[in-house]
Design an enzyme around this catalytic site. Structure first.
Site, PDB file in Angstrom:
ATOM      1  N   GLU A  40      -1.280   3.656   8.013  1.00 60.05           N
ATOM      2  CA  GLU A  40      -0.290   2.586   8.048  1.00 60.05           C
ATOM      3  C   GLU A  40       1.114   3.189   8.119  1.00 60.05           C
ATOM      4  O   GLU A  40       1.353   4.302   7.652  1.00 60.05           O
ATOM      5  CB  GLU A  40      -0.449   1.751   6.775  1.00 60.05           C
ATOM      6  CG  GLU A  40       0.465   0.544   6.664  1.00 60.05           C
ATOM      7  CD  GLU A  40       0.334  -0.146   5.307  1.00 60.05           C
ATOM      8  OE1 GLU A  40       0.628  -1.342   5.245  1.00 60.05           O
ATOM      9  OE2 GLU A  40      -0.047   0.520   4.316  1.00 60.05           O
ATOM     10  N   LYS A 114      -1.638  -7.631   9.121  1.00 61.22           N
ATOM     11  CA  LYS A 114      -1.963  -7.590   7.690  1.00 61.22           C
ATOM     12  C   LYS A 114      -1.718  -8.936   7.021  1.00 61.22           C
ATOM     13  O   LYS A 114      -0.622  -9.500   7.114  1.00 61.22           O
ATOM     14  CB  LYS A 114      -1.111  -6.501   7.031  1.00 61.22           C
ATOM     15  CG  LYS A 114      -1.392  -6.240   5.561  1.00 61.22           C
ATOM     16  CD  LYS A 114      -0.486  -5.089   5.128  1.00 61.22           C
ATOM     17  CE  LYS A 114      -0.631  -4.737   3.663  1.00 61.22           C
ATOM     18  NZ  LYS A 114       0.320  -3.660   3.292  1.00 61.22           N
ATOM     19  N   CYS A 151      -4.528  -1.284   4.078  1.00 63.51           N
ATOM     20  CA  CYS A 151      -4.029  -0.927   2.743  1.00 63.51           C
ATOM     21  C   CYS A 151      -4.333  -1.962   1.649  1.00 63.51           C
ATOM     22  O   CYS A 151      -5.457  -2.028   1.163  1.00 63.51           O
ATOM     23  CB  CYS A 151      -2.530  -0.644   2.843  1.00 63.51           C
ATOM     24  SG  CYS A 151      -1.872   0.358   1.477  1.00 63.51           S
TER      25      CYS A 151
END
Length: 268
Positions: A40, A114, A151
């Protein structure tokens, strides 16, 4: 089937990072990897002093120069690539945290924005970012059917379970896991758990340096750590065996043994 997992420290210089990324792509291909996965925030490091407006100004569209150069490198090296960008959004002074998959022809075959922003432990990603609105369907790649996460998504088991039910054999979670009390323990435990509970591989390339902890991981379907890159920048390689996914899900049929007929009886 071999995957190259890249761990590096992104600088604030976009071009410098891009040069490093394309170099890693070439190196992964030279080692006969069929796919190369990056962490990321690989586009550039943004510190707390960078304003939301400044970040938005530095962001690009998915068809911008940054991703286009990566697509070109993927095609030249005949390798698939998983990467991330700060993607422009329609919301003023906000960006998407977006991952993408490029095939060997240089075509983008999947993008994921995300959905879980890191508003926790003193951080507020929502001050600079806007969340995505959907989980993307798993996509066929050279290492199997891949489900994408990013993440903080790892902390929400509903997401990995949804991707597994949809057919994911490998979960790939580009990350920039922030250092802190017990954070490395959380990181390792969560990645192992996502693999065990879904009977799949978990590949988690992570940033190292700056405020991040490194420890890029590859976990097999039974929870064994195949790769732990500790703190150093570089590229590691792992072989993916889809037969192991099938075998694990057969002897430990967690997806099959779910009691969806009962779960809804809990009234909240």
């Amino acid at each position: 089937m071999k995957v190259g997992i890249v761990q590096f420290k992104a600088s604030v210089n976009k071009q410098k990072n891009l040069d490093k990324i394309t170099s890693y792509i070439s190196k992964a291909a030279s080692k006969n990897a069929t796919i190369c996965a990056f962490p990321e925030f690989m586009m550039f490091y943004t510190n707390s002093s960078q304003s939301a407006k400044q970040l938005a100004n530095e962001s690009e569209s998915i068809t911008g120069n940054f991703v286009s150069q990566i697509c070109k490198s993927a095609k030249e090296n005949q390798i698939q690539v998983i990467g991330t960008i700060y993607e422009k959004s329609r919301k003023k002074d906000r960006v998407y945290d977006t991952s993408f998959i490029v095939d060997t022809s240089g075509k983008i075959i999947s993008t994921y924005r995300k959905i879980h922003l890191y508003d926790a432990l003193g951080f507020r990603e929502s001050d600079k970012m806007t969340p995505g609105s959907k989980i993307e369907k798993p996509v066929n790649t050279s290492i199997g059917k891949v489900g994408m996460m990013i993440c903080y998504d790892l902390r929400f088991p509903e997401m990995s379970r949804s991707l597994a039910i949809a057919g994911s054999e490998v979960l790939i979670a580009p990350s920039a896991w922030v250092k802190g009390k017990s954070k490395e323990e959380h990181w390792i435990t969560i990645n192992k758990t996502r693999a065990i509970e879904n009977g799949c591989y978990v590949i988690a390339p992570d940033q190292t340096g700056n405020i991040y902890c490194g420890r890029s991981l590859a976990i097999d379907p039974y929870g064994k750590i195949l790769l732990d890159m500790k703190k150093k920048e570089g590229i590691g390689f792992v072989d993916i065996d889809l037969n192991l996914v099938e075998e694990t899900r057969k002897v430990l049929p967690l997806l099959q043994n779910r009691r969806t007929d009962v779960y809804s009886t809990l009234k909240i």
